[in-house]
Design an enzyme around this catalytic site. Sequence first.
Site, mmCIF file in Angstrom:
data_model
loop_
_atom_site.group_PDB
_atom_site.id
_atom_site.type_symbol
_atom_site.label_atom_id
_atom_site.label_comp_id
_atom_site.label_asym_id
_atom_site.label_seq_id
_atom_site.Cartn_x
_atom_site.Cartn_y
_atom_site.Cartn_z
ATOM 1 N N ASN A 8 -50.893 28.371 -66.054
ATOM 2 C CA ASN A 8 -50.037 27.314 -65.696
ATOM 3 C C ASN A 8 -50.709 26.253 -64.347
ATOM 4 O OD1 ASN A 8 -47.962 25.825 -64.540
ATOM 5 N ND2 ASN A 8 -46.378 26.852 -65.934
ATOM 6 N N ARG A 19 -51.529 13.930 -52.124
ATOM 7 C CA ARG A 19 -52.448 13.215 -51.538
ATOM 8 C C ARG A 19 -52.627 11.717 -52.293
ATOM 9 N NH1 ARG A 19 -55.668 14.466 -46.827
ATOM 10 N NH2 ARG A 19 -54.219 16.042 -45.872
ATOM 11 N N HIS A 44 -46.036 22.006 -67.285
ATOM 12 C CA HIS A 44 -44.769 21.908 -67.514
ATOM 13 C C HIS A 44 -44.437 20.583 -66.893
ATOM 14 C CE1 HIS A 44 -40.699 23.935 -67.551
ATOM 15 N NE2 HIS A 44 -40.157 22.651 -67.457
ATOM 16 N N ARG A 46 -42.153 17.760 -65.762
ATOM 17 C CA ARG A 46 -40.544 17.570 -65.401
ATOM 18 C C ARG A 46 -40.381 16.083 -65.321
ATOM 19 N NH1 ARG A 46 -38.463 22.359 -64.389
ATOM 20 N NH2 ARG A 46 -39.802 24.173 -63.997
ATOM 21 N N HIS A 51 -45.098 17.369 -60.346
ATOM 22 C CA HIS A 51 -46.385 18.158 -60.529
ATOM 23 C C HIS A 51 -46.964 17.358 -61.758
ATOM 24 C CE1 HIS A 51 -43.198 20.684 -61.726
ATOM 25 N NE2 HIS A 51 -43.110 21.302 -60.684
ATOM 26 N N GLU A 71 -44.546 22.904 -71.811
ATOM 27 C CA GLU A 71 -43.407 23.366 -71.599
ATOM 28 C C GLU A 71 -42.462 22.336 -71.107
ATOM 29 O OE1 GLU A 71 -44.659 27.595 -69.460
ATOM 30 O OE2 GLU A 71 -43.676 25.941 -68.437
ATOM 31 N N HIS A 190 -42.787 33.754 -66.060
ATOM 32 C CA HIS A 190 -42.108 33.419 -64.787
ATOM 33 C C HIS A 190 -42.292 34.564 -63.495
ATOM 34 C CE1 HIS A 190 -40.027 30.654 -62.237
ATOM 35 N NE2 HIS A 190 -40.116 29.823 -63.264
ATOM 36 N N ASP A 191 -42.889 34.265 -62.592
ATOM 37 C CA ASP A 191 -42.953 35.363 -61.230
ATOM 38 C C ASP A 191 -43.862 36.387 -61.878
ATOM 39 O OD1 ASP A 191 -41.336 33.804 -59.388
ATOM 40 O OD2 ASP A 191 -39.666 34.150 -60.861
ATOM 41 N N GLY A 213 -48.588 31.004 -63.207
ATOM 42 C CA GLY A 213 -48.834 29.647 -62.397
ATOM 43 C C GLY A 213 -49.026 30.050 -61.136
ATOM 44 N N HIS A 214 -47.553 30.072 -60.319
ATOM 45 C CA HIS A 214 -47.536 30.086 -58.935
ATOM 46 C C HIS A 214 -48.536 31.428 -58.481
ATOM 47 C CE1 HIS A 214 -45.414 29.342 -55.170
ATOM 48 N NE2 HIS A 214 -45.234 30.867 -55.023
HETATM 49 N N1 PXP Z 1 -42.790 29.781 -68.141
HETATM 50 C C1 PXP Z 1 -41.893 28.761 -67.930
HETATM 51 C C2 PXP Z 1 -40.959 28.298 -68.969
HETATM 52 C C3 PXP Z 1 -41.936 28.044 -66.699
HETATM 53 O O1 PXP Z 1 -41.103 26.993 -66.693
HETATM 54 C C4 PXP Z 1 -43.154 28.501 -65.623
HETATM 55 C C5 PXP Z 1 -42.964 27.769 -64.331
HETATM 56 O O2 PXP Z 1 -43.420 26.413 -64.539
HETATM 57 C C6 PXP Z 1 -43.711 29.697 -65.969
HETATM 58 C C7 PXP Z 1 -43.598 30.235 -67.283
HETATM 59 C C8 PXP Z 1 -44.766 30.159 -64.992
HETATM 60 O O3 PXP Z 1 -43.956 30.733 -63.802
HETATM 61 P P1 PXP Z 1 -44.816 30.822 -62.581
HETATM 62 O O4 PXP Z 1 -45.366 29.878 -62.044
HETATM 63 O O5 PXP Z 1 -43.841 31.763 -61.881
HETATM 64 O O6 PXP Z 1 -46.053 31.858 -63.000
#
Ligand code: PXP
Length: 237
Positions: A8, A19, A44, A46, A51, A71, A190-191, A213-214
């Site tokens: 991601n 920037r 993703h 928004r 971003h 997404e 996610h996470d 991603g994060h």
């Molecule tokens: N899946 C979805 C639906 C998300 O919104 C996100 C964050 O944009 C992720 C996965 C990835 O999550 P993370 O950035 O915590 O790895």
Amino acid sequence: MKTKLSVNLNKVALIRNSRGQNFPNLINVAQDCEKFGADGITIHPRPDQRHARYQDIHDLKSVVNTELNIEGYPSRKFLDEVLLARPHQCTLVPDAPGVLTSNSGWDTITHQALLVDVVKELKAEGIRVSLFMNPELDLIKAAADTGTDRIELYTGKYASVKDGDNKQLTKHVEASKLSAQLGLGLNAGHDLNLNNLLKYNLAISNLLEVSIGHSLVVDSIYYGLQNTIQLYKRQLN
Ligand code: PXP
């Protein structure tokens, strides 16, 4: 079966936007992720485009050789952009417009009619559809009734529990078994990070793809992008 890693790039886009120039260049980063072993690229966008931007969908579609996953909440604007670009997969999330990050899956009972229409529209253009879901069995059953190809399990709660507490993981295992019975492909995200990914992947035998991603971007600060992607891939294979 190998679980695919979709990287991601939202956090990379956030740095770019900070920037006002095209640096880092999302296209180059996506191509490098693929070169370093990523099986897919996710963004993703928004509504505030803080971003990833809608234009990134089209720019990435023309260069991504693996799989592009977009997404987002199915607003008319989002759907029009996705239908035009025709990525490999579209993951629908129920986010309210101002939310910091996705933190819950669909209520597929309340929003059944909306999801049926949107899934049909996306699939008609050959786009694989996935629905972001909590590991709740009744809602996963209703997800199958929307016609979606896959679901993506929200792993935020799993990631936040202390070591040794397996209640969340058990819920995910049950959800994964039900998905298999219903013929739904299974993604997760996610996470997820280098401390919790291996355990999750070992427990969920039908996990097709994770999108991360994060933590992956944060780990890249220390280990570099190439090493980091390889470290995540090692947890998945
Ligand atoms: N899946 C979805 C639906 C998300 O919104 C996100 C964050 O944009 C992720 C996965 C990835 O999550 P993370 O950035 O915590 O790895």
